[in-house]
Design a protein around this motif. Structure first.
Motif, PDB file in Angstrom:
ATOM      1  N   THR A 115      -1.322  15.942 -18.086  1.00 28.75           N
ATOM      2  CA  THR A 115      -2.293  16.393 -17.087  1.00 28.75           C
ATOM      3  C   THR A 115      -1.824  17.664 -16.390  1.00 28.75           C
ATOM      4  O   THR A 115      -2.638  18.569 -16.120  1.00 28.75           O
ATOM      5  CB  THR A 115      -2.550  15.294 -16.046  1.00 28.75           C
ATOM      6  N   VAL A 116      -0.535  17.751 -16.082  1.00 30.53           N
ATOM      7  CA  VAL A 116      -0.004  18.969 -15.465  1.00 30.53           C
ATOM      8  C   VAL A 116      -0.200  20.158 -16.401  1.00 30.53           C
ATOM      9  O   VAL A 116      -0.580  21.250 -15.973  1.00 30.53           O
ATOM     10  CB  VAL A 116       1.486  18.797 -15.101  1.00 30.53           C
ATOM     11  N   PHE A 117       0.038  19.953 -17.692  1.00 30.70           N
ATOM     12  CA  PHE A 117      -0.193  21.021 -18.661  1.00 30.70           C
ATOM     13  C   PHE A 117      -1.643  21.500 -18.602  1.00 30.70           C
ATOM     14  O   PHE A 117      -1.921  22.704 -18.572  1.00 30.70           O
ATOM     15  CB  PHE A 117       0.142  20.542 -20.077  1.00 30.70           C
ATOM     16  N   SER A 118      -2.575  20.571 -18.566  1.00 33.35           N
ATOM     17  CA  SER A 118      -3.998  20.915 -18.531  1.00 33.35           C
ATOM     18  C   SER A 118      -4.365  21.621 -17.229  1.00 33.35           C
ATOM     19  O   SER A 118      -5.080  22.635 -17.230  1.00 33.35           O
ATOM     20  CB  SER A 118      -4.842  19.650 -18.693  1.00 33.35           C
ATOM     21  N   LEU A 119      -3.881  21.094 -16.118  1.00 33.82           N
ATOM     22  CA  LEU A 119      -4.195  21.658 -14.804  1.00 33.82           C
ATOM     23  C   LEU A 119      -3.681  23.089 -14.675  1.00 33.82           C
ATOM     24  O   LEU A 119      -4.429  23.996 -14.262  1.00 33.82           O
ATOM     25  CB  LEU A 119      -3.581  20.784 -13.715  1.00 33.82           C
ATOM     26  N   ILE A 120      -2.419  23.317 -15.021  1.00 36.29           N
ATOM     27  CA  ILE A 120      -1.840  24.649 -14.867  1.00 36.29           C
ATOM     28  C   ILE A 120      -2.478  25.634 -15.833  1.00 36.29           C
ATOM     29  O   ILE A 120      -2.640  26.819 -15.506  1.00 36.29           O
ATOM     30  CB  ILE A 120      -0.310  24.594 -15.058  1.00 36.29           C
ATOM     31  N   SER A 121      -2.874  25.179 -17.012  1.00 34.37           N
ATOM     32  CA  SER A 121      -3.556  26.063 -17.958  1.00 34.37           C
ATOM     33  C   SER A 121      -4.853  26.609 -17.349  1.00 34.37           C
ATOM     34  O   SER A 121      -5.164  27.801 -17.486  1.00 34.37           O
ATOM     35  CB  SER A 121      -3.873  25.303 -19.259  1.00 34.37           C
ATOM     36  N   ILE A 122      -5.580  25.740 -16.659  1.00 32.65           N
ATOM     37  CA  ILE A 122      -6.825  26.177 -16.012  1.00 32.65           C
ATOM     38  C   ILE A 122      -6.524  27.154 -14.880  1.00 32.65           C
ATOM     39  O   ILE A 122      -7.158  28.219 -14.771  1.00 32.65           O
ATOM     40  CB  ILE A 122      -7.598  24.953 -15.474  1.00 32.65           C
ATOM     41  N   LEU A 123      -5.559  26.810 -14.025  1.00 37.53           N
ATOM     42  CA  LEU A 123      -5.232  27.690 -12.901  1.00 37.53           C
ATOM     43  C   LEU A 123      -4.712  29.035 -13.376  1.00 37.53           C
ATOM     44  O   LEU A 123      -4.926  30.057 -12.720  1.00 37.53           O
ATOM     45  CB  LEU A 123      -4.195  27.018 -11.996  1.00 37.53           C
ATOM     46  N   TRP A 124      -4.020  29.042 -14.516  1.00 36.39           N
ATOM     47  CA  TRP A 124      -3.505  30.305 -15.056  1.00 36.39           C
ATOM     48  C   TRP A 124      -4.655  31.259 -15.385  1.00 36.39           C
ATOM     49  O   TRP A 124      -4.592  32.445 -15.077  1.00 36.39           O
ATOM     50  CB  TRP A 124      -2.673  30.028 -16.302  1.00 36.39           C
ATOM     51  N   VAL A 125      -5.699  30.734 -15.986  1.00 38.23           N
ATOM     52  CA  VAL A 125      -6.848  31.560 -16.337  1.00 38.23           C
ATOM     53  C   VAL A 125      -7.627  31.970 -15.086  1.00 38.23           C
ATOM     54  O   VAL A 125      -8.093  33.102 -14.973  1.00 38.23           O
ATOM     55  CB  VAL A 125      -7.769  30.805 -17.319  1.00 38.23           C
ATOM     56  N   VAL A 126      -7.746  31.052 -14.119  1.00 41.42           N
ATOM     57  CA  VAL A 126      -8.535  31.336 -12.919  1.00 41.42           C
ATOM     58  C   VAL A 126      -7.901  32.440 -12.079  1.00 41.42           C
ATOM     59  O   VAL A 126      -8.541  33.435 -11.729  1.00 41.42           O
ATOM     60  CB  VAL A 126      -8.734  30.057 -12.081  1.00 41.42           C
TER      61      VAL A 126
END
Length: 504
Positions: A115-126
């Motif tokens: 879940t952390v991988f998924s969350l940070i991936s989104i924030l990285w793009v945002v």
């Protein structure tokens, strides 16, 4: 629920305050880049900083900057390297950590890493990529590329060499995978007793205010094509990150990834507290088979992590690749042999931990040191990691569940400092590259570079530690950090997620 809502509101306010970190990006007239370059913000090592002006003063006239174009071979290598780095997180890190905890918490660790991988991936793009890799000030970038604004399939990111570029989209993904695994590493320090919601909220705060500024400070620069003359080099360097300007060398993340995450994890182990029964009840790993598989996937993926940081499929990538092969092998054998003499038996856990220690120590040095230097660093990492897990841990008195600081912190610090030693051409290293003269600069000083490296380590420790303290305190005051004692005894798999890793 009210606490969660109030916490998210507080977090939102902090995120909207992030732009105050950055100044508006401005063009550097004295550091022109070819018109073909749409994006020249690349994580390329600070090899031009220390001596560019010295050699540049001897150059009467600089040739015109070449037109930057995408090299399909380099692009292909970055696609592969990015996939390898993602493999390090899921499933590599997840299985490595999961095997080390008790069976009742296996699923919770897998869930946290995934879940952390998924969350940070989104924030990285945002907003993450924008704040880390655009021009702002010495400590943080701007919000000019929020939601990847302006990035197209034709956008180009610079590499280490003038005139050679890669697609900015794959560069964004490559760097995003680094950010995701860094946050995932922290999970190991407080495994088996933290709230799932607390992990997520903490990671958002820490990612925003620790990872992004340090990534910008160490890796942001204008790209090699900006270094055309001595004056242009000075102007371009002035727009770079703080530690880049100082001349710090970090090939693939000794400071940004390993020390940064390890310090946050250590602070977390104090704030969350020791596990129920720690020091009294047996807390042995439930599946060293899973841990060995995870360690092997980490090693495999690390070739993308280190060799991919060359950003090109060239000799530097090959050097980083072979160092990523030999250093962990030396560290694994060193850890195993010392443990064998000490305890009378060699262990698989010791060998796997030694390999990870070697991978950590070579990360900041992979493309800067010769194979001999990498071998020596691996041997030293095996001994240092063993001490970090068995000696330093007792002295610190923290329940760092999976020894994140003992391995990533100790060996990350060792690797960052030793980079300054073994990068010396006299010891087989590559030295410091002068982008104005397009050659290795003369006069490399081990003492000077070690001093620079040490300053970078201390700044990383202080920055990550302060941000982590504030973040943990905010989370604890709002939604709380720790699960209830009866939930911890039952195991987080059932109490937090309503599932079991194993149904028998």
């Amino acid at each position: 629920m009210k606490k969660i809502i109030s916490s998210l509101a507080l977090l939102g306010a902090m995120l909207f305050a992030a732009p105050t970190f950055a100044e508006d990006a401005s063009a550097v007239a004295s550091a022109p880049v070819a018109e073909a370059v749409v994006a020249s913000e690349a994580k390329t090592e600070p090899v031009a900083v220390a001596t560019a002006s010295v050699v540049a003063s001897e150059v009467a006239a600089a040739p015109a900057a070449p037109v930057v174009t995408i090299n399909k071979g380099d692009n292909t290598w970055l696609f592969i390297a990015t996939a390898l780095v993602i493999l390090m997180s899921i499933p590599g890190l997840a299985l490595f950590y999961g095997g080390l905890v008790r069976s009742k918490n296996m699923l919770s660790v897998l869930m946290q890493v995934f879940t952390v991988f998924s969350l940070i991936s989104i924030l990285w793009v945002v907003y993450g990529y924008s704040l880390a890799f655009t021009e702002g000030n010495a400590f943080i970038g701007s919000l000019s590329k929020v939601f990847l604004a302006g990035v197209t399939p034709d956008s180009i990111a610079a590499t280490w060499n003038k005139g050679i570029g890669i697609s900015e989209f794959i560069y964004i993904a490559f760097q995003g995978a680094f950010a995701a695994i860094t946050c995932g590493l922290i999970v190991g320090s407080f495994a088996e007793r933290i709230k799932f919601s607390a992990v997520l909220v903490f990671c958002v705060i820490w990612f925003t205010f620790s990872y992004l500024p340090l990534a910008h400070m160490v890796w942001y620069w204008a790209g090699p094509d900006a270094y055309t003359t001595a004056e242009a080099a000075t102007a371009a360097t002035a727009t770079a990150g703080f530690l880049f300007q100082d001349g710090a060398l970090d090939f693939a993340g000794g400071t940004v990834v390993h020390i940064n995450a390890a310090v946050a994890g250590l602070v977390g182990s104090y704030f969350v507290g020791k596990r129920v029964g720690y020091g009294r009840d047996p807390m042995t790993p439930h599946s060293l088979t899973m841990t060995m598989i995870g360690a092997s996937l980490l090693w495999f993926g690390w070739f993308g992590f280190n060799a991919g940081s060359a950003l090109e499929a060239n000799g530097t990538a090959a050097l980083a690749f072979i160092n990523t092969w030999i250093a962990p092998a030396a560290a694994a054998m060193t850890w195993l042999l010392i443990e064998w003499m000490w305890k009378g038996k060699p262990s698989l856990l010791g060998a796997a931990s030694g390999a990870v220690a070697g991978l950590v120590v070579i990360t900041p040095a992979a493309g800067f040191v010769g194979v001999g230097g990498g071998l020596v660093m691996g041997v030293l990492a095996g001994a240092a990691g063993l001490w970090g897990v068995h000696g330093l841990k007792r002295w610190l008195g923290a329940d760092d569940s999976l020894d994140v600081f003992g391995v990533h912190g100790v060996c990350g610090i060792l690797g960052a400092i030793l980079t300054g030693v073994f990068a010396s051409p006299d010891l087989g290293g590559t030295g410091v590259w002068d982008y104005v003269a397009n050659g290795v600069a003369s006069g490399y000083s081990i003492v000077t570079q070690v001093k620079i490296q040490t300053i970078g380590v201390l700044i990383t420790i202080a920055w990550s530690g302060v941000v982590a303290i504030i973040a943990y305190k905010l989370v604890d005051m709002t939604i709380g950090l720790r699960v209830k004692e009866d939930e911890e005894r039952e195991g987080l798999d059932v109490s937090s997620h309503g599932e079991k890793a194993y149904n028998m």
